[in-house]
Design an enzyme around this catalytic site. Structure first.
Site, PDB file in Angstrom:
ATOM      1  CD  GLN A   1      -2.780  -1.210   2.291  1.00 47.23           C
ATOM      2  OE1 GLN A   1      -2.671  -1.651   3.317  1.00 47.23           O
ATOM      3  NE2 GLN A   1      -3.799  -0.159   2.284  1.00 47.23           N
TER       4      GLN A   1
ATOM      5  CG  ASN B   1      -3.831  -7.628   7.875  1.00 49.38           C
ATOM      6  OD1 ASN B   1      -3.906  -7.228   9.009  1.00 49.38           O
ATOM      7  ND2 ASN B   1      -4.372  -7.125   6.796  1.00 49.38           N
ATOM      8  CD  GLU B   2      -8.071  -6.939   7.700  1.00 47.24           C
ATOM      9  OE1 GLU B   2      -8.547  -6.826   6.696  1.00 47.24           O
ATOM     10  OE2 GLU B   2      -8.222  -5.728   8.455  1.00 47.24           O
TER      11      GLU B   2
ATOM     12  CG  ASN C   1      -6.698  -5.326  11.600  1.00 46.46           C
ATOM     13  OD1 ASN C   1      -6.023  -5.192  12.585  1.00 46.46           O
ATOM     14  ND2 ASN C   1      -6.229  -5.859  10.500  1.00 46.46           N
TER      15      ASN C   1
ATOM     16  CG  HIS D   1      -1.076  -6.356   4.991  1.00 47.70           C
ATOM     17  ND1 HIS D   1      -1.141  -5.680   6.426  1.00 47.70           N
ATOM     18  CD2 HIS D   1      -2.286  -5.737   4.300  1.00 47.70           C
ATOM     19  CE1 HIS D   1      -2.273  -5.063   6.425  1.00 47.70           C
ATOM     20  NE2 HIS D   1      -2.884  -5.057   5.328  1.00 47.70           N
TER      21      HIS D   1
ATOM     22  NE  ARG E   1      -0.265  -5.159  11.667  1.00 51.02           N
ATOM     23  CZ  ARG E   1      -1.398  -5.262  10.788  1.00 51.02           C
ATOM     24  NH1 ARG E   1      -2.287  -4.584  10.920  1.00 51.02           N
ATOM     25  NH2 ARG E   1      -1.489  -6.487  10.064  1.00 51.02           N
TER      26      ARG E   1
ATOM     27  CE1 TYR F   1      -9.753   0.805   9.399  1.00 56.87           C
ATOM     28  CE2 TYR F   1      -9.728  -1.705   9.552  1.00 56.87           C
ATOM     29  CZ  TYR F   1      -9.033  -0.349   9.243  1.00 56.87           C
ATOM     30  OH  TYR F   1      -7.719  -0.360   9.287  1.00 56.87           O
TER      31      TYR F   1
ATOM     32  CD  GLU G   1      -5.305  -2.875   9.563  1.00 52.50           C
ATOM     33  OE1 GLU G   1      -6.215  -2.516   8.855  1.00 52.50           O
ATOM     34  OE2 GLU G   1      -4.612  -3.510   8.942  1.00 52.50           O
TER      35      GLU G   1
HETATM   36  C1  BGC Z   1      -6.656  -3.816   6.029  1.00 53.38           C
HETATM   37  C2  BGC Z   1      -5.746  -2.546   5.294  1.00 53.38           C
HETATM   38  C3  BGC Z   1      -6.586  -1.367   4.660  1.00 53.38           C
HETATM   39  C4  BGC Z   1      -7.686  -0.983   5.881  1.00 53.38           C
HETATM   40  C5  BGC Z   1      -8.599   0.171   5.419  1.00 53.38           C
HETATM   41  C6  BGC Z   1      -7.974  -3.239   6.511  1.00 53.38           C
HETATM   42  O1  BGC Z   1      -8.863  -4.360   6.097  1.00 53.38           O
HETATM   43  O2  BGC Z   1      -5.771  -4.610   6.631  1.00 53.38           O
HETATM   44  O3  BGC Z   1      -4.848  -3.003   4.433  1.00 53.38           O
HETATM   45  O4  BGC Z   1      -5.893  -0.395   4.228  1.00 53.38           O
HETATM   46  O5  BGC Z   1      -8.526  -2.273   6.026  1.00 53.38           O
HETATM   47  O6  BGC Z   1      -9.168  -0.180   4.414  1.00 53.38           O
END
Ligand code: BGC
Length: 504
Positions: A42, A191-192, A332, A146, A100, A334, A401
């Site tokens: 990224q 990751n994820e 992680n 990742h 990270r 959001y 995250e």
């Molecule tokens: C990912 C990141 C991504 C972020 C925001 C996460 O799911 O690990 O790589 O940039 O979301 O979109």
């Protein structure tokens, strides 16, 4: 008392735009770690420089640009391969404890396979980066994978769909432990997995773009877990004593808020969480797939006339290999969604969504973030932390995250300040009121980056990157290797400064 504090009260300007916000008077414990993050594909760019091999994301974006929102590619990204010293300066300027980052597998082994000598230039890049961070007292937290699989492994045997990947990943992991073990105390294997498997091999909206709903995603899940477990055991047996580090897998999850107290809605919430976090968390923490996942997929497969479940079984040996492969739990997080019980989708629909079988929506009253694809609801953070505590026997938890993107790139980013304030406030409540053993928090992202299928359209950096000359030219710009930024503008460090302060 030495501490890090959440400063909602004292900062007048902050209060001016969040005067109705709840004030959290707790302080993060002294040993609590706060960091920022990003990942190789990224930000690094230099997609084919100094011996780096092609990755599935290079191919995915460049072969069919229309798969990326702005038709861009990770060829240049934030140009961190050349400007990594600036990144280190930014991390330092933020005053955080850890950074990270991820290693691009294809920089170490261009085709993914172990060779006699790893690519010297790739190795030097990461050594310099890691040493510079440590020299400044910033602890690197390093992700081995990742999402940037070397393309050759996809071409040769289907990447994460094949069990062949397990030993090849383990070889690569061992090489990284050998090369960088002295500099790294926090290792993340993968990751994820949910995004790797569901988006990469289920719906196909992520690289490598394989559309195999309800089949490919589950095969991938098993291989990812085995690869993680092998890497964990390698560290445990060969490196832990000498390097004294910790290893974990990062799993992502939304919070699924039950729409009502009705048992069927409560069950819907639990089911959604077990199919997302649990699919990976249960084998690692408790052993085997979650019961509800196993039962539902087996039942739906049988009803569809299949001889075997679409979810591949884990043998006793595999369960044993995977169980316990964690030194801490990573999450992680959001966004949150509301969920309720739903009708049973036809068994011919093999999608993960149908297997989960819940009604899932974003309530109107929750503000939208991430350009509308997620809803901002900070209590979900606290609820998810409590769910993790209760489901996995009160492990040490690190948030790896959390963050909010938009597509304006505005530096008047009160919405982001509010987001961090509220999410961190819920972390404090989880620690002090609920006794969650939360020991670290990582904000995503240190700088604007290439956001996978949304390209440079999603802006999520604490530092703004001027991508104008790149996005202006779209895909052509990346072909021309236009430098995307001039200059990087420090703008976002105030968020963390304002949300917590280290009182030394
Ligand atoms: C990912 C990141 C991504 C972020 C925001 C996460 O799911 O690990 O790589 O940039 O979301 O979109």
């Amino acid at each position: 008392m030495a501490c890090k504090s959440v400063l909602f009260v004292t900062l007048g300007f902050l209060l001016s735009f969040c005067s109705t916000a709840k004030v959290n008077k707790h302080f993060f414990p002294q040993n609590f770690k706060i960091g920022v993050a990003n990942a190789a594909a990224q930000i690094e760019g230099a997609w084919n420089e100094d011996g780096k091999g092609e990755t599935i994301w290079d191919r995915f974006a460049m072969s069919r640009p229309e798969r990326i929102f702005d038709h861009s590619s990770p060829q240049v990204a934030a140009d961190s391969y050349h400007k990594w010293r600036e990144d280190v300066e930014m991390v330092k300027e933020m005053g955080v404890d850890h950074y990270r980052l991820s290693i691009a597998w294809a920089r170490i082994y261009p085709d993914g396979y172990k060779t006699e000598e790893p690519n010297a230039k790739g190795v030097a890049y990461y050594k310099n980066l890691l040493r510079s961070l440590r020299a400044l007292g910033i602890e690197p937290m390093v992700t081995l994978y990742h999402w940037d699989l070397p393309q050759k492994l996809q071409d040769d045997f289907g990447g994460w769909l094949s069990p062949k990947i397990v030993d090849i990943f383990a070889d690569y992991a061992r090489t990284c432990f050998e090369l960088f073990g002295d500099e790294v105390k926090w290792w993340i294997t993968i990751n994820e997995p949910k995004q790797i498997c569901e988006a990469g091999y289920g719906t196909g909206v992520f690289a490598p773009g394989i559309v195999s709903p309800g089949v490919g995603n589950y095969k991938c899940a098993k291989n990812v877990l085995l690869a993680h477990a092998k890497a964990y055991h390698i560290y445990d047996k060969e490196f832990r004593k000498k390097n004294q580090g910790k290893v974990a897998i990062v799993i992502d999850s939304n919070w699924s808020e039950p729409a009502s107290a009705k048992p069927e809605d409560q069950e819907a919430s639990e089911r959604a969480l077990q199919f997302t976090y649990g699919l990976y968390g249960n084998p690692v923490f408790n052993g085997d797939w979650p019961a509800v996942v196993k039962e539902r997929v087996a039942q739906r497969s049988k009803q569809a006339g299949l001889k075997e479940s679409r979810l591949p079984a884990l043998t006793k040996e595999e369960i044993k290999l995977i169980k316990g492969t964690h030194d801490f739990l990573c999450i992680n997080h959001y966004t949150s969604h509301m969920v309720s019980a739903w009708y049973e989708a036809p068994v011919t629909d093999t999608s993960l969504t149908a297997d989960i079988g819940v009604n899932d929506w974003m309530p109107k009253e929750w503000p939208r973030g991430g350009e509308g694809w997620f809803s901002v609801w900070a209590p979900g953070m606290r609820k998810l932390l409590n769910w993790l505590k209760n489901t996995y026997n009160n492990p040490e938890i690190v948030i790896t995250e959390n963050g909010l993107s938009d597509n304006t790139g505005t530096l008047e980013d009160d919405h982001r300040i509010n987001y961090y304030r509220d999410y961190l406030s819920n972390c404090l409540d989880a620690i002090y009121i609920d006794n969650v053993n939360l020991t670290g928090y990582t904000a995503w992202s240190i700088l604007d980056d290439w956001e996978w299928s949304t390209g440079y359209h999603s802006l999520i950096g604490m530092y703004k990157v001027d991508f104008n000359d790149l996005t202006g030219l779209g895909f052509l710009g990346s072909l021309l290797h236009t430098s995307p930024k001039s200059p990087r503008t420090a703008a976002w460090q105030k968020i963390l400064e304002n949300v917590y302060i280290k009182q030394k």
